[in-house]
Scaffold this active site. Structure first.
Site, PDB file in Angstrom:
ATOM      1  N   ASP A  38       0.939  -1.192   0.337  1.00  0.00           N
ATOM      2  CA  ASP A  38      -0.054   0.205  -0.391  1.00  0.00           C
ATOM      3  C   ASP A  38      -0.119   1.333   0.105  1.00  0.00           C
ATOM      4  OD1 ASP A  38       0.934   0.215   2.894  1.00  0.00           O
ATOM      5  OD2 ASP A  38      -0.708  -0.083   3.644  1.00  0.00           O
ATOM      6  N   HIS A 242      20.780   3.800 -19.094  1.00  0.00           N
ATOM      7  CA  HIS A 242      19.824   3.776 -18.733  1.00  0.00           C
ATOM      8  C   HIS A 242      20.782   2.887 -17.024  1.00  0.00           C
ATOM      9  CE1 HIS A 242      16.701   3.995 -22.001  1.00  0.00           C
ATOM     10  NE2 HIS A 242      16.945   4.940 -22.226  1.00  0.00           N
ATOM     11  N   ASP A 259      23.554  12.238 -15.730  1.00  0.00           N
ATOM     12  CA  ASP A 259      22.671  12.840 -15.960  1.00  0.00           C
ATOM     13  C   ASP A 259      21.041  12.486 -15.359  1.00  0.00           C
ATOM     14  OD1 ASP A 259      20.260  13.104 -18.367  1.00  0.00           O
ATOM     15  OD2 ASP A 259      20.934  11.420 -19.136  1.00  0.00           O
ATOM     16  N   ASP A 270      17.076  18.410 -18.041  1.00  0.00           N
ATOM     17  CA  ASP A 270      17.885  17.379 -18.070  1.00  0.00           C
ATOM     18  C   ASP A 270      18.970  18.016 -18.789  1.00  0.00           C
ATOM     19  OD1 ASP A 270      18.129  14.750 -19.887  1.00  0.00           O
ATOM     20  OD2 ASP A 270      16.982  14.991 -21.125  1.00  0.00           O
ATOM     21  N   HIS A 349      21.962   6.207 -29.761  1.00  0.00           N
ATOM     22  CA  HIS A 349      21.061   6.906 -30.116  1.00  0.00           C
ATOM     23  C   HIS A 349      21.168   8.016 -30.471  1.00  0.00           C
ATOM     24  CE1 HIS A 349      23.342   9.626 -26.854  1.00  0.00           C
ATOM     25  NE2 HIS A 349      24.466   8.788 -26.328  1.00  0.00           N
ATOM     26  N   HIS A 353      15.698  15.373 -28.229  1.00  0.00           N
ATOM     27  CA  HIS A 353      14.796  14.805 -28.781  1.00  0.00           C
ATOM     28  C   HIS A 353      14.554  16.253 -27.754  1.00  0.00           C
ATOM     29  CE1 HIS A 353      15.111  14.507 -23.464  1.00  0.00           C
ATOM     30  NE2 HIS A 353      15.932  13.845 -23.811  1.00  0.00           N
ATOM     31  N   HIS A 360      10.888  13.107 -21.746  1.00  0.00           N
ATOM     32  CA  HIS A 360      11.025  12.701 -24.017  1.00  0.00           C
ATOM     33  C   HIS A 360       9.500  13.841 -24.097  1.00  0.00           C
ATOM     34  CE1 HIS A 360      14.577   9.408 -23.775  1.00  0.00           C
ATOM     35  NE2 HIS A 360      14.962  10.135 -23.246  1.00  0.00           N
ATOM     36  N   GLU A 383      22.816  15.852 -27.165  1.00  0.00           N
ATOM     37  CA  GLU A 383      23.127  14.837 -26.100  1.00  0.00           C
ATOM     38  C   GLU A 383      23.923  13.905 -27.025  1.00  0.00           C
ATOM     39  OE1 GLU A 383      20.800  12.249 -23.625  1.00  0.00           O
ATOM     40  OE2 GLU A 383      18.945  13.490 -25.137  1.00  0.00           O
ATOM     41  N   TYR A 387      30.665   6.011 -25.572  1.00  0.00           N
ATOM     42  CA  TYR A 387      30.874   4.452 -25.234  1.00  0.00           C
ATOM     43  C   TYR A 387      31.482   3.329 -25.492  1.00  0.00           C
ATOM     44  CZ  TYR A 387      26.340   7.716 -24.067  1.00  0.00           C
ATOM     45  OH  TYR A 387      25.456   8.385 -24.401  1.00  0.00           O
ATOM     46  N   ARG A 405      29.070  11.577 -21.838  1.00  0.00           N
ATOM     47  CA  ARG A 405      27.780  12.413 -22.658  1.00  0.00           C
ATOM     48  C   ARG A 405      27.790  13.690 -22.208  1.00  0.00           C
ATOM     49  NH1 ARG A 405      23.506   8.881 -22.260  1.00  0.00           N
ATOM     50  NH2 ARG A 405      22.877   9.259 -20.053  1.00  0.00           N
ATOM     51  N   GLU A 407      24.979  16.723 -22.524  1.00  0.00           N
ATOM     52  CA  GLU A 407      24.272  17.121 -22.775  1.00  0.00           C
ATOM     53  C   GLU A 407      23.414  18.306 -21.933  1.00  0.00           C
ATOM     54  OE1 GLU A 407      20.702  14.846 -21.068  1.00  0.00           O
ATOM     55  OE2 GLU A 407      19.634  15.012 -22.587  1.00  0.00           O
TER      56      GLU A 407
HETATM   57  N1  GLY Z   1      17.152  11.819 -19.239  1.00  0.00           N
HETATM   58  C1  GLY Z   1      16.661  10.945 -19.996  1.00  0.00           C
HETATM   59  C2  GLY Z   1      17.930  11.618 -21.864  1.00  0.00           C
HETATM   60  O1  GLY Z   1      18.473  12.243 -21.409  1.00  0.00           O
HETATM   61  O2  GLY Z   1      16.934  11.499 -23.034  1.00  0.00           O
HETATM   62 MN    MN Z   2      18.024  13.680 -23.123  1.00  0.00          MN
HETATM   63 MN    MN Z   3      19.052  13.069 -19.859  1.00  0.00          MN
END
Ligand code: GLY
Ligand code: MN
Ligand code: MN
Length: 442
Positions: A38, A242, A259, A270, A349, A353, A360, A383, A387, A405, A407
């Protein structure tokens, strides 16, 4: 920092002006989500629902009926209940919905099934997005069935169901001046939290202890929640896109990829920054970092009104392939490498976005099959990353396990773009000097 009531009224008016004549729109609130038994996750309102209402309570339904005499904006919500409010807190109730949120006509949520079919009766079109909330889809269908069953009394269900997304998400893609102000503040809070993380980072800390600096600094600066689950990946964990376990030790000599962005009045920031745990980049880390930064700057330079959505991504691929070739990580003919997508094992990637109420965010990337052009008021991330998996036997060992990365959040303006997250340092010199100063003052 919150948007004003009038902004929500303007959005509803603009949405209703775009609905076909004699139609009705229905949008349910987000469902609460159970974490275990709960204990619920923190409730987060559905972004479309909040965009039109500014109403954050669960168990609510927005109904818009342009031209309805008794009121165009109808809200179903929980009733006031002193006994329940002792446990769960304040509820606006139908009266509060009208006085505090500009609702024309409010009902308690337990009346929804009785009243909704009546509201749909005789409307030609129903604007409703199917497939997000199965139990609510069933309620809509049973409302329609009720009207069909009463056809002999003259009842008529809507003959067409239209997805709300197209109209609403196109609106959400273009940010108003007050949305821009909230997003700028969310970006600033988040950028300053990244500065703090660079200052606090020490070898031997746990990744989640750096995450704690973000929770602390977001809330200290006025944001209640992160906009998404924070990623703190030390060393090779930075290669897991992720990665959210955040439960490893941060090691001397490794990089850490973070991130993290906050949410402010339902708008996201972000940001990703990658920096050395001990404050100084190794030669290999420096080389890959500079390459990612060059790719990011090349992508940014493509954000102009004459360009389309995919141009920053294309720029990243070109810089990444050229750079990896120069470093000897890729070898062979450059044009063949580009043809063969040789970047894919290292950059898997896209360059970014849309960003807004959802991290997103909504909004089409193509129109009639073609990448859409940048327009003022759009907000996006840029971004790129590289890697190099620790088990990639095709590259020299010295490069393996490096994940980087960078971003930023970008507002498209009539003259080009504005970087909303510029307060988070990103050149090698800026990062090393900030971290050296912080270490010296300890
Ligand atoms: N934090 C999610 C992305 O960078 O798309
Ligand atoms: Mn992002
Ligand atoms: Mn991000």
């Amino acid at each position: 920092m919150k948007l004003k009531r009038e902004e929500y009224a303007q959005r509803r008016a603009s949405f209703m002006a775009q609905m076909e004549p004699n139609s009705i729109a229905v949008l349910p609130a987000a469902l609460p989500k159970i974490r275990n038994r709960d204990a619920d996750y923190a409730y987060r309102q559905d972004s479309d629902f909040y965009y039109l209402s500014g109403f954050a309570e669960p168990e609510s339904v927005v109904v818009l009926i342009p031209g309805r005499e008794e009121g165009e904006y109808i809200l179903f919500c929980r009733d006031r209940d002193p006994a329940k409010e002792v446990w769960d807190g304040y509820r606006a109730g139908p009266e509060g919905a009208c006085s505090e949120f500009g609702v024309d006509d409010a009902f308690t949520i337990d009346k929804l099934d009785d009243i909704l079919s009546g509201l749909m009766d005789g409307r030609e079109r129903l604007y409703f997005t199917l497939g997000h909330n199965e139990s609510f889809d069933h309620r809509i269908m049973s409302g329609i069935k009720t009207l069909r069953a009463k056809a002999r009394t003259g009842a008529a269900p809507p003959s067409e169901i239209v997805d709300c997304d197209h109209l609403l998400h196109e609106m959400r893609l273009f940010k108003s001046p007050s949305e821009m102000a909230v997003m700028k503040r969310a970006a600033e809070i988040s950028a300053l939290a990244h500065v703090r993380a660079m200052e606090k980072c020490r070898p031997g800390m746990m990744e989640y202890q750096l995450e704690a600096e973000f929770f602390h600094d977001f809330m200290r600066q006025g944001s209640r929640h992160p906009a998404y689950t924070t990623i703190v990946g030390g060393g090779e964990n930075g290669c897991i896109l992720h990665y959210v376990e955040n439960d490893d030790v941060l090691k001397d000599g490794d990089l850490v990829l973070i991130d993290a962005g906050c949410e402010l009045d339902h708008y996201a920031a972000d940001i990703t920054r990658t920096f050395p745990v001990n404050g100084r980049f190794s030669p290999e880390q420096k080389a890959i970092y500079q390459l990612v930064l060059d790719a990011q700057l090349a992508a940014l330079s493509k954000v102009t009104l004459s360009n389309h959505w995919n141009e920053p991504h294309e720029a990243v691929i070109e810089v990444v392939i050229n750079g990896l070739h120069e470093l000897g990580i890729l070898s062979g003919d450059l044009s063949k490498l580009i043809e063969a997508d040789a970047h894919a094992p290292f950059y898997m990637h896209r360059a970014g976005h849309w960003l807004g109420m959802d991290v997103h965010d909504v909004g089409n990337y193509k129109i009639d099959g073609q990448w859409r052009s940048f327009e003022p008021g759009m907000v996006l991330t840029i971004e790129p990353g590289i890697y190099i998996a620790k088990d990639n036997m095709d590259v020299d060992e010295k490069w393996r396990g490096i994940g980087i990365r960078i971003e930023d959040d970008i507002l498209v303006t009539k003259d080009g773009y504005e970087v909303l997250t510029a307060q988070a340092p990103k050149t090698i010199e800026e990062i090393e000097s900030l971290m050296a100063k912080a270490a010296a003052s300890h």
